[in-house]
Design a protein around this motif. Structure first.
Motif, mmCIF file in Angstrom:
data_model
loop_
_atom_site.group_PDB
_atom_site.id
_atom_site.type_symbol
_atom_site.label_atom_id
_atom_site.label_comp_id
_atom_site.label_asym_id
_atom_site.label_seq_id
_atom_site.Cartn_x
_atom_site.Cartn_y
_atom_site.Cartn_z
ATOM 1 N N ASN A 81 -9.417 2.300 6.113
ATOM 2 C CA ASN A 81 -8.457 3.255 5.566
ATOM 3 C C ASN A 81 -7.284 2.550 4.915
ATOM 4 O OD1 ASN A 81 -6.285 2.762 7.501
ATOM 5 N ND2 ASN A 81 -7.607 3.764 8.990
ATOM 6 N N ALA A 82 -6.468 3.339 4.258
ATOM 7 C CA ALA A 82 -5.230 2.859 3.652
ATOM 8 C C ALA A 82 -4.153 3.896 3.919
ATOM 9 C CB ALA A 82 -5.410 2.652 2.158
ATOM 10 N N LEU A 91 5.937 5.677 -4.560
ATOM 11 C CA LEU A 91 5.359 4.791 -3.554
ATOM 12 C C LEU A 91 6.310 3.623 -3.299
ATOM 13 C CD1 LEU A 91 2.864 3.961 -1.831
ATOM 14 C CD2 LEU A 91 2.108 2.650 -3.818
ATOM 15 N N PHE A 92 6.651 3.405 -2.023
ATOM 16 C CA PHE A 92 7.487 2.252 -1.700
ATOM 17 C C PHE A 92 6.798 1.275 -0.766
ATOM 18 C CE2 PHE A 92 8.718 5.123 1.723
ATOM 19 C CZ PHE A 92 8.846 4.291 2.814
ATOM 20 N N SER A 93 5.685 1.677 -0.126
ATOM 21 C CA SER A 93 4.967 0.762 0.760
ATOM 22 C C SER A 93 3.533 1.249 0.936
ATOM 23 C CB SER A 93 5.678 0.695 2.120
ATOM 24 O OG SER A 93 5.027 -0.205 2.978
ATOM 25 N N LYS A 94 2.632 0.296 1.145
ATOM 26 C CA LYS A 94 1.227 0.636 1.388
ATOM 27 C C LYS A 94 0.600 -0.442 2.252
ATOM 28 C CE LYS A 94 -0.676 -1.604 -2.733
ATOM 29 N NZ LYS A 94 -1.540 -1.443 -3.896
ATOM 30 N N ALA A 95 -0.467 -0.080 2.959
ATOM 31 C CA ALA A 95 -1.216 -1.014 3.791
ATOM 32 C C ALA A 95 -2.656 -0.520 3.877
ATOM 33 C CB ALA A 95 -0.604 -1.076 5.192
ATOM 34 N N GLN A 96 -3.591 -1.476 4.069
ATOM 35 C CA GLN A 96 -4.994 -1.093 4.189
ATOM 36 C C GLN A 96 -5.669 -1.921 5.254
ATOM 37 O OE1 GLN A 96 -8.046 -2.765 3.254
ATOM 38 N NE2 GLN A 96 -7.086 -4.694 2.714
ATOM 39 N N THR A 97 -6.743 -1.360 5.801
ATOM 40 C CA THR A 97 -7.555 -2.051 6.797
ATOM 41 C C THR A 97 -9.022 -1.844 6.473
ATOM 42 O OG1 THR A 97 -5.883 -1.641 8.494
ATOM 43 C CG2 THR A 97 -8.075 -2.230 9.255
ATOM 44 N N GLY A 98 -9.726 -2.904 6.162
ATOM 45 C CA GLY A 98 -11.175 -2.870 6.002
ATOM 46 C C GLY A 98 -11.724 -2.292 4.709
ATOM 47 N N LEU A 99 -10.905 -2.011 3.725
ATOM 48 C CA LEU A 99 -11.444 -1.496 2.469
ATOM 49 C C LEU A 99 -12.248 -2.583 1.759
ATOM 50 C CD1 LEU A 99 -8.438 0.513 0.944
ATOM 51 C CD2 LEU A 99 -10.435 1.417 2.143
ATOM 52 N N VAL A 100 -13.316 -2.182 1.101
ATOM 53 C CA VAL A 100 -14.149 -3.124 0.343
ATOM 54 C C VAL A 100 -14.298 -2.658 -1.085
ATOM 55 C CG1 VAL A 100 -15.424 -4.092 2.275
ATOM 56 C CG2 VAL A 100 -16.270 -2.040 1.154
#
Length: 100
Positions: A81-82, A91-100
């Motif tokens: 997810n992100a 948008l001021f911040s973003k993060a992701q885990t496991g995206l391909v």
């Protein structure tokens, strides 16, 4: 049947439904890492929603902070997810885990 057994069955059923919804959401139009990288600081929520239909706004903004929003988008496998954080529509911040 005991009340605790009925309540336990209901809770288990709800967990199964929630899991199925997450997997279903991830297969509609999952967010990819390439799309995540295209979403830049300062972009609008509209830009985010152009890339994936699996995005859900997290909770309702509090009245005192109605200019803030958090969105979670799901990847293809249902567990990646992100998360995108917006303030005053940008948008001021973003993060992701496991995206391909």
């Amino acid at each position: 049947m005991k009340k605790s057994a009925i309540a336990g069955g209901c809770i288990l059923g709800l967990l199964i439904i929630v899991g199925a919804c997450k997997i279903s959401a991830a297969t509609n139009d999952p967010l990819t890492l390439a799309e995540f990288d295209k979403i830049k600081a300062g972009s609008s929520e509209k830009t985010l929603l152009q890339y994936a239909s699996t995005c859900q706004q997290d909770g309702e903004a509090e009245p005192a902070h109605s200019d803030e929003a958090t969105w979670t988008c799901f990847g293809a496998d249902g567990s990646s997810n992100a998360v995108f954080f917006y303030s005053e529509g940008e948008l001021f911040s973003k993060a992701q885990t496991g995206l391909v």
